[in-house]
Design a protein around this motif. Sequence first.
Motif, PDB file in Angstrom:
ATOM      1  N   ASP A 119       3.559  -4.382  -8.984  1.00 17.19           N
ATOM      2  CA  ASP A 119       2.989  -5.387  -9.888  1.00 17.19           C
ATOM      3  C   ASP A 119       3.003  -4.920 -11.341  1.00 17.19           C
ATOM      4  O   ASP A 119       2.379  -5.540 -12.200  1.00 17.19           O
ATOM      5  CB  ASP A 119       1.575  -5.758  -9.454  1.00 17.19           C
ATOM      6  N   ALA A 120       3.675  -3.789 -11.602  1.00 17.88           N
ATOM      7  CA  ALA A 120       3.873  -3.225 -12.946  1.00 17.88           C
ATOM      8  C   ALA A 120       2.686  -2.429 -13.460  1.00 17.88           C
ATOM      9  O   ALA A 120       2.758  -1.844 -14.546  1.00 17.88           O
ATOM     10  CB  ALA A 120       4.249  -4.304 -13.957  1.00 17.88           C
ATOM     11  N   ARG A 121       1.602  -2.357 -12.712  1.00 14.12           N
ATOM     12  CA  ARG A 121       0.513  -1.482 -13.135  1.00 14.12           C
ATOM     13  C   ARG A 121       0.938  -0.029 -12.958  1.00 14.12           C
ATOM     14  O   ARG A 121       1.679   0.300 -12.034  1.00 14.12           O
ATOM     15  CB  ARG A 121      -0.754  -1.762 -12.321  1.00 14.12           C
ATOM     16  N   SER A 122       0.438   0.829 -13.830  1.00 11.82           N
ATOM     17  CA  SER A 122       0.823   2.241 -13.766  1.00 11.82           C
ATOM     18  C   SER A 122      -0.406   3.133 -13.837  1.00 11.82           C
ATOM     19  O   SER A 122      -1.454   2.753 -14.384  1.00 11.82           O
ATOM     20  CB  SER A 122       1.795   2.588 -14.888  1.00 11.82           C
ATOM     21  N   TYR A 123      -0.257   4.334 -13.287  1.00 14.47           N
ATOM     22  CA  TYR A 123      -1.343   5.306 -13.217  1.00 14.47           C
ATOM     23  C   TYR A 123      -0.773   6.692 -13.488  1.00 14.47           C
ATOM     24  O   TYR A 123       0.394   6.966 -13.205  1.00 14.47           O
ATOM     25  CB  TYR A 123      -2.011   5.295 -11.837  1.00 14.47           C
ATOM     26  N   GLU A 124      -1.608   7.586 -13.999  1.00 12.65           N
ATOM     27  CA  GLU A 124      -1.254   8.984 -14.212  1.00 12.65           C
ATOM     28  C   GLU A 124      -2.102   9.835 -13.278  1.00 12.65           C
ATOM     29  O   GLU A 124      -3.342   9.736 -13.297  1.00 12.65           O
ATOM     30  CB  GLU A 124      -1.507   9.403 -15.664  1.00 12.65           C
ATOM     31  N   VAL A 125      -1.457  10.645 -12.437  1.00 10.64           N
ATOM     32  CA  VAL A 125      -2.189  11.499 -11.504  1.00 10.64           C
ATOM     33  C   VAL A 125      -1.573  12.894 -11.521  1.00 10.64           C
ATOM     34  O   VAL A 125      -0.433  13.086 -11.956  1.00 10.64           O
ATOM     35  CB  VAL A 125      -2.172  10.936 -10.068  1.00 10.64           C
ATOM     36  N   VAL A 126      -2.334  13.868 -11.023  1.00  9.13           N
ATOM     37  CA  VAL A 126      -1.859  15.251 -10.950  1.00  9.13           C
ATOM     38  C   VAL A 126      -2.220  15.834  -9.597  1.00  9.13           C
ATOM     39  O   VAL A 126      -3.398  15.848  -9.221  1.00  9.13           O
ATOM     40  CB  VAL A 126      -2.471  16.129 -12.054  1.00  9.13           C
ATOM     41  N   GLY A 127      -1.235  16.309  -8.846  1.00  9.31           N
ATOM     42  CA  GLY A 127      -1.437  17.031  -7.594  1.00  9.31           C
ATOM     43  C   GLY A 127      -2.241  16.260  -6.551  1.00  9.31           C
ATOM     44  O   GLY A 127      -2.863  15.227  -6.826  1.00  9.31           O
ATOM     45  N   GLY A 128      -2.179  16.736  -5.308  1.00 11.19           N
ATOM     46  CA  GLY A 128      -3.024  16.204  -4.247  1.00 11.19           C
ATOM     47  C   GLY A 128      -2.561  14.888  -3.670  1.00 11.19           C
ATOM     48  O   GLY A 128      -1.437  14.429  -3.900  1.00 11.19           O
ATOM     49  N   SER A 129      -3.458  14.243  -2.909  1.00 13.80           N
ATOM     50  CA  SER A 129      -3.180  12.977  -2.223  1.00 13.80           C
ATOM     51  C   SER A 129      -3.805  11.814  -2.975  1.00 13.80           C
ATOM     52  O   SER A 129      -4.947  11.915  -3.442  1.00 13.80           O
ATOM     53  CB  SER A 129      -3.719  13.006  -0.789  1.00 13.80           C
ATOM     54  N   HIS A 130      -3.057  10.723  -3.036  1.00 11.58           N
ATOM     55  CA  HIS A 130      -3.521   9.550  -3.773  1.00 11.58           C
ATOM     56  C   HIS A 130      -3.076   8.291  -3.034  1.00 11.58           C
ATOM     57  O   HIS A 130      -1.962   8.226  -2.520  1.00 11.58           O
ATOM     58  CB  HIS A 130      -2.948   9.534  -5.194  1.00 11.58           C
ATOM     59  N   ARG A 131      -3.957   7.292  -3.016  1.00 14.22           N
ATOM     60  CA  ARG A 131      -3.639   6.004  -2.396  1.00 14.22           C
ATOM     61  C   ARG A 131      -3.631   4.908  -3.452  1.00 14.22           C
ATOM     62  O   ARG A 131      -4.462   4.896  -4.361  1.00 14.22           O
ATOM     63  CB  ARG A 131      -4.635   5.659  -1.294  1.00 14.22           C
TER      64      ARG A 131
ATOM     65  N   SER B 275       0.853  -1.192   0.000  1.00 18.72           N
ATOM     66  CA  SER B 275       0.000   0.000   0.000  1.00 18.72           C
ATOM     67  C   SER B 275       0.882   1.232   0.000  1.00 18.72           C
ATOM     68  O   SER B 275       1.976   1.227   0.580  1.00 18.72           O
ATOM     69  CB  SER B 275      -0.939   0.016   1.208  1.00 18.72           C
ATOM     70  N   MET B 276       0.397   2.285  -0.636  1.00 20.55           N
ATOM     71  CA  MET B 276       1.217   3.500  -0.757  1.00 20.55           C
ATOM     72  C   MET B 276       0.340   4.739  -0.716  1.00 20.55           C
ATOM     73  O   MET B 276      -0.741   4.779  -1.322  1.00 20.55           O
ATOM     74  CB  MET B 276       1.998   3.479  -2.071  1.00 20.55           C
ATOM     75  N   LEU B 277       0.823   5.755   0.006  1.00 21.47           N
ATOM     76  CA  LEU B 277       0.204   7.076   0.027  1.00 21.47           C
ATOM     77  C   LEU B 277       1.148   8.050  -0.659  1.00 21.47           C
ATOM     78  O   LEU B 277       2.332   8.114  -0.319  1.00 21.47           O
ATOM     79  CB  LEU B 277      -0.064   7.531   1.468  1.00 21.47           C
ATOM     80  N   LEU B 278       0.618   8.806  -1.609  1.00 21.73           N
ATOM     81  CA  LEU B 278       1.402   9.784  -2.356  1.00 21.73           C
ATOM     82  C   LEU B 278       0.784  11.159  -2.199  1.00 21.73           C
ATOM     83  O   LEU B 278      -0.424  11.329  -2.401  1.00 21.73           O
ATOM     84  CB  LEU B 278       1.425   9.402  -3.842  1.00 21.73           C
ATOM     85  N   ASN B 279       1.614  12.135  -1.825  1.00 32.87           N
ATOM     86  CA  ASN B 279       1.193  13.537  -1.773  1.00 32.87           C
ATOM     87  C   ASN B 279       2.032  14.339  -2.758  1.00 32.87           C
ATOM     88  O   ASN B 279       3.268  14.293  -2.711  1.00 32.87           O
ATOM     89  CB  ASN B 279       1.361  14.111  -0.363  1.00 32.87           C
ATOM     90  N   LEU B 280       1.339  15.073  -3.629  1.00 37.50           N
ATOM     91  CA  LEU B 280       2.000  15.858  -4.662  1.00 37.50           C
ATOM     92  C   LEU B 280       1.650  17.329  -4.543  1.00 37.50           C
ATOM     93  O   LEU B 280       0.525  17.671  -4.127  1.00 37.50           O
ATOM     94  CB  LEU B 280       1.567  15.379  -6.052  1.00 37.50           C
TER      95      LEU B 280
END
Length: 760
Positions: free
Chosen positions: A741-753, A724-729
């Motif tokens: 697991d090699a899956r990828s996502y594109e996100v912009v700003g803010g908090s993401h789990r 599990s991972m929490l990302l703040n941008l």
Amino acid sequence: MTDHHMNAKYEDEGFPIEAAMIGADADDRQAVVLSTVQKLTQAVDRVASATFRATAHGLYEARINGEPVDDSVMNPGWTSFEWRLRVQSFDVTKIVKLCTGEISIEVLLGNGWYRGKIGFNGQRCDYGSAIGFLGALEVSYQDGSIQQILTSTEWCARSSAITFNTLYDGETIDARLWDTPSSLDVHRIEFDRNTLVPQIGPAITRHEVVHPVRIWTSPAGKTLVDFGQNLVGWLRFSLTGPAGTEIVIRHAEVIEDGELGTRPLRRAKATDRFILSGGRDFFEPTLTFHGFRYAEVSGWPGELRLDDLEAVVVHSDISRTGWFECSDPMVNQLVSNSVWSQKGNFLDIPTDCPQRDEREGWTGDIAAFSPTAAFQFDVSSFLNKWLMDLAEETRHSDGVRVPIVVPDIIKMNPPEEFRTLLSDPTAIWGDASIWVPEALWNAYGDIDALQASYPSMVLHLESIERKLSSDGLWNTGFQFGDWLDPTAPPDDPAAAKADRYLVAQACLYRSASFAAKAAHLIDNERDAVRWRALADRTRAAFNKAYVRDGLLTSDATTSYALAIHFGLLDEKHISVAGERLAQLVREARYRVSTGFAGTPYITWALTDTGHVDDAYRLLLERSCPSWMYPITMGATTIWERWDSMLPNGKINPGEMTSFNHYALGSVCDWIYQVVGGIRPAAPGYASVRIEPVPGGGITWAKTAFDSVHGRIEVEWHIKEGDFSMLLNLPEDVDAKVVLPDARSYEVVGGSHRFGCALLR
């Protein structure tokens, strides 16, 4: 913000031409006090502002009406004094407004880097025989008029209580002399005013205060003090004792055979002496500095207690920007050691070490460490200031080579064994002219800074081009190679397993490649084509000379690490080279087998070729030589050698044995990007790639970086096979997130789990 004045000179209106640099007739061991007393031309309540400008050949400390003009120390620092002498500017309005109509200026002047037996292992490379101070106080009144108080031969001079001061040997303060000074003659010192430049880079300041953790008596009856942390700075204390009592404090980084381990200091005495006045005395030796964890104290009146002394940590005023913590305490200590080594060695210039008779700006060390440095602290102005000195030194070498130290004092009085280094360009050391700007570009995205550094890149590459053989190989002349390969003999640190010319060829490819990119970025397309062609030619020559079906003729871990990570190999050869690298690492039982050239890149090369488990095992190995071995021996900073302290508790017999040398801490760049997962995808982290790669039994990690766009935070955990991972941008910063697991996502700003099951 980075200040770029590559060729800027200090304006006459900023520093009046009438101000003279002045000195005093005194012994060259003694610090002097220069002073003047003058009346304000208007009432104090009519003062609008006041600015004090100053610089020196030497070190100065200025006070106005008894108050320090600033909390900085060791001004004006160290630059290539022949061409660049920095002028500090201080707002002293509050101090002046508190006066009673009379201004008293006092300046303590010591030797510093200008005249203090600075040099390598016994060299004496003073810039001049006389030290001097240049100053101007400008008081602006509410009616628009200005009063100037300028240094001149009308000033007074007197002896101080500091009877001896050098950076290597220490400082002597005789408190009995503060009240009985001798008058000295003042003289004018001629100098080139074209060398004056504005203050660029952060000032040197006091930081933490560290208290002793233990005091004991050695087998020889000496009183020893442990501060628990290898640090850079000095001791200070207050006490009362019989007049004439002399307290002697010796400094060192380690204990050997129960006593202070001073052999690694070489000729540096690192000794401060304090003589009591008989009253209440306060001692703080601010005209020197020491690298130490331990102190030997003699002459102390009565029993020395833990609260009698404190160590003051001193370094350039760089702000912390990067943090890392994980479930493995030893990795955390490695990161702490890297941070402390950077602080201790970022004292106005990026030095190799802070304790022995050297403390010079070795270009190879910072070439290896600059990506780590730029994550841990904001080093934009600090390193750009140093790059300005590098540019001047390189230009004045007639483009022959980038110096191995900057400022280049070796050229003044080179030892015989160093003379060849004044004519040959060197890989890694010379590549600092390109790799340091590359690290700064990646960290801060400052195009002006990149453009300011570009001329040095050109001079470096052109100096190499003249040495290339007809088939494009850089295979002649001196090379440091994989300096301090752990298999090299203590007395021959350049005798590495990796072919030094293979190392040079690989480094040239990396440098030419980035120079081509830099030229394109600054709209110099002609040079971009030129350097791209050099890179392509260098790569082709490398493969023809050194690659055989994916294997290298120099079968060493450093050779493979550079070839893989720098992108020298054809796609069909990468897996073969990666497997051979992993095999060599396993055959070495995960003990480190790289020196300065390979250490920053070996874990990267293993990771890049799918050998993540091997990279982690290499990082976490505890036997000697390894990154963790010094920690098992109690290290609190990065060592110069993998075995600076041998397992039996003896200091390595090599002449160069420092216990505070950041270069081998360059693995932390991999820790922050691969373990922590924060990777720049665009200059200045305007875009990021978040890709933590767990391993080594580490179950959680927290990483944070204060980029120029804001704070980036990644925190990940592993529990029962789930990630599990929490990302703040920061706002508007985009990220590509790649999970284990090699899956990828594109996100912009803010908090993401995010979360996934770990691959088994």
